[in-house]
Design a protein around this motif. Structure first.
Motif, PDB file in Angstrom:
ATOM      1  N   LEU A 361      -3.594   9.968   6.599  1.00  0.00           N
ATOM      2  CA  LEU A 361      -2.642   8.974   6.109  1.00  0.00           C
ATOM      3  C   LEU A 361      -1.615   8.703   7.209  1.00  0.00           C
ATOM      4  O   LEU A 361      -0.496   9.214   7.204  1.00  0.00           O
ATOM      5  CB  LEU A 361      -1.971   9.473   4.827  1.00  0.00           C
ATOM      6  CG  LEU A 361      -1.082   8.471   4.080  1.00  0.00           C
ATOM      7  CD1 LEU A 361      -1.884   7.248   3.645  1.00  0.00           C
ATOM      8  CD2 LEU A 361      -0.420   9.121   2.872  1.00  0.00           C
ATOM      9  N   GLN A 362      -2.014   7.837   8.135  1.00  0.00           N
ATOM     10  CA  GLN A 362      -1.185   7.535   9.294  1.00  0.00           C
ATOM     11  C   GLN A 362      -1.001   6.027   9.428  1.00  0.00           C
ATOM     12  O   GLN A 362      -1.948   5.252   9.275  1.00  0.00           O
ATOM     13  CB  GLN A 362      -1.823   8.093  10.573  1.00  0.00           C
ATOM     14  CG  GLN A 362      -1.927   9.614  10.577  1.00  0.00           C
ATOM     15  CD  GLN A 362      -2.427  10.150  11.906  1.00  0.00           C
ATOM     16  OE1 GLN A 362      -2.508   9.422  12.891  1.00  0.00           O
ATOM     17  NE2 GLN A 362      -2.756  11.435  11.940  1.00  0.00           N
ATOM     18  N   ALA A 363       0.218   5.621   9.712  1.00  0.00           N
ATOM     19  CA  ALA A 363       0.529   4.202   9.862  1.00  0.00           C
ATOM     20  C   ALA A 363      -0.287   3.583  10.986  1.00  0.00           C
ATOM     21  O   ALA A 363      -0.479   4.184  12.048  1.00  0.00           O
ATOM     22  CB  ALA A 363       2.024   4.031  10.137  1.00  0.00           C
ATOM     23  N   CYS A 367      -7.129   5.244   6.614  1.00  0.00           N
ATOM     24  CA  CYS A 367      -7.142   6.521   5.903  1.00  0.00           C
ATOM     25  C   CYS A 367      -8.410   6.595   5.061  1.00  0.00           C
ATOM     26  O   CYS A 367      -9.062   5.580   4.794  1.00  0.00           O
ATOM     27  CB  CYS A 367      -5.904   6.686   5.027  1.00  0.00           C
ATOM     28  SG  CYS A 367      -5.862   5.636   3.556  1.00  0.00           S
ATOM     29  N   TYR A 385      -2.049   4.004  -7.052  1.00  0.00           N
ATOM     30  CA  TYR A 385      -0.925   4.572  -6.316  1.00  0.00           C
ATOM     31  C   TYR A 385       0.363   3.848  -6.660  1.00  0.00           C
ATOM     32  O   TYR A 385       0.367   2.753  -7.242  1.00  0.00           O
ATOM     33  CB  TYR A 385      -1.175   4.541  -4.808  1.00  0.00           C
ATOM     34  CG  TYR A 385      -1.008   3.190  -4.141  1.00  0.00           C
ATOM     35  CD1 TYR A 385       0.149   2.881  -3.439  1.00  0.00           C
ATOM     36  CD2 TYR A 385      -2.024   2.237  -4.187  1.00  0.00           C
ATOM     37  CE1 TYR A 385       0.298   1.644  -2.813  1.00  0.00           C
ATOM     38  CE2 TYR A 385      -1.888   1.005  -3.572  1.00  0.00           C
ATOM     39  CZ  TYR A 385      -0.721   0.713  -2.885  1.00  0.00           C
ATOM     40  OH  TYR A 385      -0.567  -0.505  -2.271  1.00  0.00           O
ATOM     41  N   ARG A 424      -9.182   2.755   3.668  1.00  0.00           N
ATOM     42  CA  ARG A 424      -8.186   1.729   3.483  1.00  0.00           C
ATOM     43  C   ARG A 424      -7.250   1.718   4.699  1.00  0.00           C
ATOM     44  O   ARG A 424      -6.921   2.768   5.257  1.00  0.00           O
ATOM     45  CB  ARG A 424      -7.359   1.971   2.207  1.00  0.00           C
ATOM     46  CG  ARG A 424      -8.149   1.792   0.919  1.00  0.00           C
ATOM     47  CD  ARG A 424      -8.520   0.336   0.705  1.00  0.00           C
ATOM     48  NE  ARG A 424      -9.195   0.111  -0.569  1.00  0.00           N
ATOM     49  CZ  ARG A 424     -10.503   0.162  -0.746  1.00  0.00           C
ATOM     50  NH1 ARG A 424     -11.289   0.449   0.290  1.00  0.00           N
ATOM     51  NH2 ARG A 424     -11.032  -0.068  -1.926  1.00  0.00           N
ATOM     52  N   VAL A 426      -3.780   1.471   6.629  1.00  0.00           N
ATOM     53  CA  VAL A 426      -2.378   1.791   6.391  1.00  0.00           C
ATOM     54  C   VAL A 426      -1.531   0.903   7.311  1.00  0.00           C
ATOM     55  O   VAL A 426      -1.666   0.986   8.536  1.00  0.00           O
ATOM     56  CB  VAL A 426      -2.083   3.283   6.671  1.00  0.00           C
ATOM     57  CG1 VAL A 426      -0.637   3.598   6.337  1.00  0.00           C
ATOM     58  CG2 VAL A 426      -3.033   4.176   5.878  1.00  0.00           C
ATOM     59  N   ALA A 430       4.444   1.360   7.654  1.00  0.00           N
ATOM     60  CA  ALA A 430       4.515   2.252   6.491  1.00  0.00           C
ATOM     61  C   ALA A 430       4.958   3.669   6.831  1.00  0.00           C
ATOM     62  O   ALA A 430       5.119   4.498   5.926  1.00  0.00           O
ATOM     63  CB  ALA A 430       3.159   2.298   5.794  1.00  0.00           C
ATOM     64  N   ILE A 435       4.046   8.140  -0.757  1.00  0.00           N
ATOM     65  CA  ILE A 435       3.063   7.520  -1.643  1.00  0.00           C
ATOM     66  C   ILE A 435       2.649   8.534  -2.703  1.00  0.00           C
ATOM     67  O   ILE A 435       2.383   9.699  -2.395  1.00  0.00           O
ATOM     68  CB  ILE A 435       1.828   7.003  -0.872  1.00  0.00           C
ATOM     69  CG1 ILE A 435       0.813   6.370  -1.837  1.00  0.00           C
ATOM     70  CG2 ILE A 435       1.183   8.075  -0.031  1.00  0.00           C
ATOM     71  CD1 ILE A 435      -0.334   5.668  -1.146  1.00  0.00           C
ATOM     72  N   VAL A 457       3.552   9.056   4.562  1.00  0.00           N
ATOM     73  CA  VAL A 457       2.780   8.385   5.621  1.00  0.00           C
ATOM     74  C   VAL A 457       3.319   8.845   7.006  1.00  0.00           C
ATOM     75  O   VAL A 457       4.523   8.752   7.271  1.00  0.00           O
ATOM     76  CB  VAL A 457       2.878   6.862   5.499  1.00  0.00           C
ATOM     77  CG1 VAL A 457       2.063   6.184   6.592  1.00  0.00           C
ATOM     78  CG2 VAL A 457       2.386   6.409   4.112  1.00  0.00           C
TER      79      VAL A 457
END
Length: 458
Positions: A361-363, A367, A385, A424, A426, A430, A435, A457
């Motif tokens: 989960l990295q901008a 992810c 979410y 998805r 990110v 973000a 989240i 994130v």
């Protein structure tokens, strides 16, 4: 029935007190947002009134902002009225911390009582210590339902007065061993049970009530075995004589966040009353309905019918100690033209058999949404979410541990091994956002919620 004869004690600090008698609507500092083509909230006779307009209605009435930053306790005492509750889509109390841009549900009305002078008591402990707090009264619907507010009082004093059910159990029972079929009681309630028969108005004890599982007389009928719970006006009494009855269970649900209550019921020409149904309470004073109206639940059947409801679908936390009332009110003798029989009460834990995680989960990167170990054939996994908090929020699939707005990450069918893997993107901006995400499994009419994920994130 939410509370009865409960009044707010003399408040040490009043944050809001509005009875809509000032001649201006909305009152000073109040506001409204209308999301549909309809008049919204209007001025009634010293009330805030929302009619049914025979069109799709969706409007929110907001209180002025309240500074609760110095408060350690906060309570809402809401006097209200309603008509045609059976046609209700949504009458909810919500709150906002950002001027109404986002809202979180506190409680949605489920009672069917018609008329004014009703009372809702809510402990707003989650809002103590916060500033810029606005309560919101959210009406959704398209036919019949009417809802009005008579007085909105927010202070630091809990409700006091005569409890709806004066007799509470002396002990709490572990929910894992709380199933009850009424077969082994030997004519006496267990220490984690209490029996109540009261006048529906004064809540004073009424000896004409009938709460029988073999303690007063042999049971006339059971779903299984030879015993069950009978509620009504005592046989032999001369009606009409209205009496409210309840069996109260004191439950310790520590360690369990999602549990289904399942029971079987049968009624004899039962009429609708505000005391009919199953109710939860954290303190024995304020009760919240879980299921209502035995006659409607039967769908017209004169035979036994099954009732199932998630215990977590009220504001009462079930991961700890709480009270559960199986209640009914009647004005004719049991077993002739009135009365309810309940049997085979069970507490079934709802726990997903699979795991859900979000990887990488990295901008600015992709992810991976990963679910492993789905076992039910034909199941669909919905991934959801929120960016505003952990709920709870009632949805069409039960209670989500997510705050509104709840956003969709997609619905997926597991592969042959019961696994899901989806990616998805990110957004680059973000980074630093929190989240909250949750997965729900849909298999036919069954629903299983997974645990809540809370991640930041990177």
């Amino acid at each position: 029935m939410i509370t009865s004869l409960l009044l707010a004690a003399a408040a040490q600090q009043v944050f809001l007190d509005e009875d809509f008698s000032g001649g201006v609507f909305p009152p000073p500092g109040w506001g409204e947002v209308i999301y549909a083509i309809e008049p919204g909230w209007t001025a009634g006779f010293q009330t805030a009134f929302h009619d049914n307009y025979s069109v799709l209605s969706d409007s929110v009435l907001f209180t002025p902002p309240m500074d609760l930053s110095a408060a350690s306790e906060v309570y809402l005492h809401l006097d209200f009225g309603q008509r045609y509750g059976q046609s209700r889509s949504l009458n909810a109390v919500e709150y906002s911390l950002d001027g109404g841009i986002t809202r979180t549900e506190l409680y949605a009305l489920r009672t069917l009582e018609s008329g004014g002078g009703q009372r809702l008591e809510l402990d707003l402990a989650a809002l103590a210590g916060l500033s810029n707090v606005r309560l919101a009264f959210h009406y959704e619907g398209w036919k019949a339902n009417e809802w009005w507010l008579e007085r909105v009082l927010v202070d630091d004093q809990p409700a006091t007065g005569t409890p709806p059910w004066p007799q509470l159990p002396a002990q709490f029972q572990d929910i894992r061993v709380a199933d009850e079929d009424f077969e082994g009681l030997g004519g006496a309630p267990s220490p984690w049970m209490s029996l109540n028969s009261v006048d529906p108005v004064t809540r004073a004890a009424d000896p004409a009530g009938w709460v029988n599982f073999g303690n007063l007389a042999p049971v006339v009928e059971a779903y299984e075995g030879s015993s069950a719970l009978e509620l009504g006006l005592a046989p032999g009494q001369t009606g009409p004589h209205l009496v409210a009855n309840a069996l109260i269970l004191a439950i310790d649900g520590s360690g369990f966040a999602e549990v289904d209550l399942v029971l079987h019921a049968k009624h004899f020409a039962e009429e609708t009353h505000g005391d009919d149904g199953v109710f939860l309470s954290a303190d024995g004073l304020t009760w919240f309905p879980l299921v209502l109206d035995w006659s409607s639940l039967s769908k017209g059947s004169a035979d036994w019918f099954r009732v199932a409801a998630p215990l977590q679908d009220t504001p009462v936390p079930i991961d700890g100690r709480f009270y559960l009332a199986f209640a009914q009110a009647d004005d004719s003798p049991f077993g002739t033209t009135d009365g309810v029989i309940l049997d085979e009460i069970q507490f079934l834990e709802r726990r997903a058999s699979w795991t859900y995680e979000i990887l990488n989960l990295q901008a600015g990167s992709m992810c991976t949404l990963q679910v492993t170990g789905v076992q039910r054939t034909g199941a669909l996994i919905q991934l959801l979410y929120s960016l505003t908090g952990p709920g709870p929020t009632r949805t069409a699939f039960g209670t989500a541990s997510l705050s509104r707005p709840i956003l969709d990450l997609g619905a997926f069918t597991p592969d042959a091994q019961g696994n899901i893997s989806a990616q998805r993107f990110v957004p680059p901006g973000a980074a630093g956002l929190t989240i909250w995400s949750q997965a729900v499994e849909l298999a036919g009419s069954d629903v299983w919620w997974g645990p809540l994920l809370t991640q930041v994130v990177q």
